[in-house]
Scaffold this active site. Structure first.
Site, mmCIF file in Angstrom:
data_model
loop_
_atom_site.group_PDB
_atom_site.id
_atom_site.type_symbol
_atom_site.label_atom_id
_atom_site.label_comp_id
_atom_site.label_asym_id
_atom_site.label_seq_id
_atom_site.Cartn_x
_atom_site.Cartn_y
_atom_site.Cartn_z
ATOM 1 N N HIS A 188 -2.790 6.258 4.105
ATOM 2 C CA HIS A 188 -1.355 6.491 4.318
ATOM 3 C C HIS A 188 -0.977 7.826 3.687
ATOM 4 O O HIS A 188 -1.538 8.217 2.656
ATOM 5 C CB HIS A 188 -0.525 5.412 3.628
ATOM 6 N N CYS A 220 0.811 -1.220 0.000
ATOM 7 C CA CYS A 220 0.000 0.000 0.000
ATOM 8 C C CYS A 220 0.842 1.267 0.000
ATOM 9 O O CYS A 220 0.550 2.225 -0.721
ATOM 10 C CB CYS A 220 -0.965 0.003 1.170
HETATM 11 C C1 2RA Z 1 1.107 -1.879 6.514
HETATM 12 N N1 2RA Z 1 1.726 -1.811 4.163
HETATM 13 O O1 2RA Z 1 0.645 -0.735 6.358
HETATM 14 C C2 2RA Z 1 1.613 -2.671 5.330
HETATM 15 C C3 2RA Z 1 0.741 -3.857 5.034
HETATM 16 N N2 2RA Z 1 -0.561 -3.476 4.709
HETATM 17 O O2 2RA Z 1 1.181 -2.445 7.602
#
Ligand code: 2RA
Length: 344
Positions: A241, A128
């Protein structure tokens, strides 16, 4: 055409998003089957007015499935994807298990859709944090020729999973009510804190997450020698994110040309207005198809440098949506066809 679709890992955070997005985006489904571990088999899941009984994910269940989305972790992919491929089922995998295998295309449809044609039964989706970062970085690479980049991520707890979301919530309530804080998912309190570790540490001091960003960026952008150095940080955000990127380019850059490249890129939304104090935030870009890009400025630490900020939903563009967009594109281009069903 309409397809027989399977979700393997249907009860997990990404599986649940896939279930909703398949309905929301009206993916042409004749049948949808939900699979999970034996522990979850038998559960009834409702979506868009339809009730589904979860089946156990095991060999031999993919005979009539045209496309299976795997969102159950690397061990389930390694165990069951070959069986699905043998049954003539296209596997679109979210796990990291096969991403770096040469015969497995690693695809973000706005960046390297042509790779979908090279598949041998399995398509991998990026991690991601990589996917969200590249939604800002790729258009700038196309405009100025990327040389190397540095990044710090601000990753939401939903990237860890549903239990981590519950842990953050519980800690906030405990702190507000002067109760003891319970730490189970993370080694440190995550509420009102930052944890500079995502995934496990390697011998070089980088974590798995930081290594994935480097290796996956190179494969998706077709830049095998790209230099990347990142620091991946878990922050007390539920969803989406964000990444602060500093990038050096081969050719002279300008903020105006960078803004134009971002605004014209299908997967990005330019939110960049200093006077109006407008820039992307994780709350604004949760459950959004596009990733928001802002804070674009000349990076004075490089000769041809740009710094920017990108926020994107880690469960959507970072996982379920990207996987579904790959399937949608393959269906549109005839790369995904329904199997000839055995006469009933
Ligand atoms: C996280 N990218 O954010 C890793 C797995 N989804 O923990």
């Amino acid at each position: 055409p309409s397809f027989t679709v399977a979700i393997v890992g249907a009860t997990g955070a990404v599986g649940q998003e896939l279930l909703q997005l398949l309905h929301q985006r009206k993916f042409p489904m004749a049948t949808l089957r939900l699979f999970a571990s034996a522990r979850s088999a038998g559960k009834v899941v409702e979506c868009a007015g339809t009730r589904y009984t979860v089946e156990e994910a095991k060999p031999g269940v993919f005979g009539d499935v045209d496309v299976a989305f795997f969102a159950a972790g690397g061990s389930v992919t390694r165990a069951l994807a070959p069986d699905a491929v043998k049954a003539g089922c296209l596997v679109i995998d979210k796990s990291s298990a096969l991403r770096m295998q040469p015969d497995v295309p690693l695809v973000i449809p706005e960046i390297n859709p042509e790779q979908l044609r090279t598949h041998r039964g399995i398509i991998a989706n990026p991690n991601c944090s990589t996917a969200v970062t590249l939604m800002g970085l790729w258009p700038l690479h196309q405009a100025f020729g990327l040389k190397r980049y540095f990044a710090a991520t601000y990753q939401s707890v939903s990237g860890t999973g549903a239990e981590a979301v519950r842990e953050l919530d519980a800690q906030v309530h405990a702190l507000v009510n002067a109760q003891p804080v319970v730490k189970k998912v993370y080694p440190y309190q995550i509420a009102f804190n930052c944890i500079p570790q995502v995934d496990t540490f390697g011998s070089d001091g980088y974590t798995g997450e930081e290594n994935k960003m480097m290796l996956e960026s190179r494969k998706i952008m077709g830049l095998p020698n790209l230099k990347v150095s990142t620091t991946c940080v878990r922050v007390p955000v539920v969803r989406a994110h964000s990444i602060a990127v500093n990038a050096e380019f081969e050719r002279p850059v300008s903020v105006e040309a960078a803004r134009k490249a971002i605004a014209e890129f299908p997967g990005a939304e330019l939110v960049d207005d200093q006077a109006g104090r407008k820039y992307p935030t994780p709350l604004d870009f949760s459950r959004q198809v596009k990733c928001g890009v802002g804070r674009i400025r000349i990076d004075t630490a490089f000769d041809n440098g740009l710094a920017f900020w990108v926020s994107g939903d880690n469960l959507w563009k970072g996982a379920a949506l990207n996987a579904l967009q790959n399937a949608e594109l393959m269906a549109r281009e005839g790369l995904l066809k329904p199997k000839k069903k055995a006469a009933a």
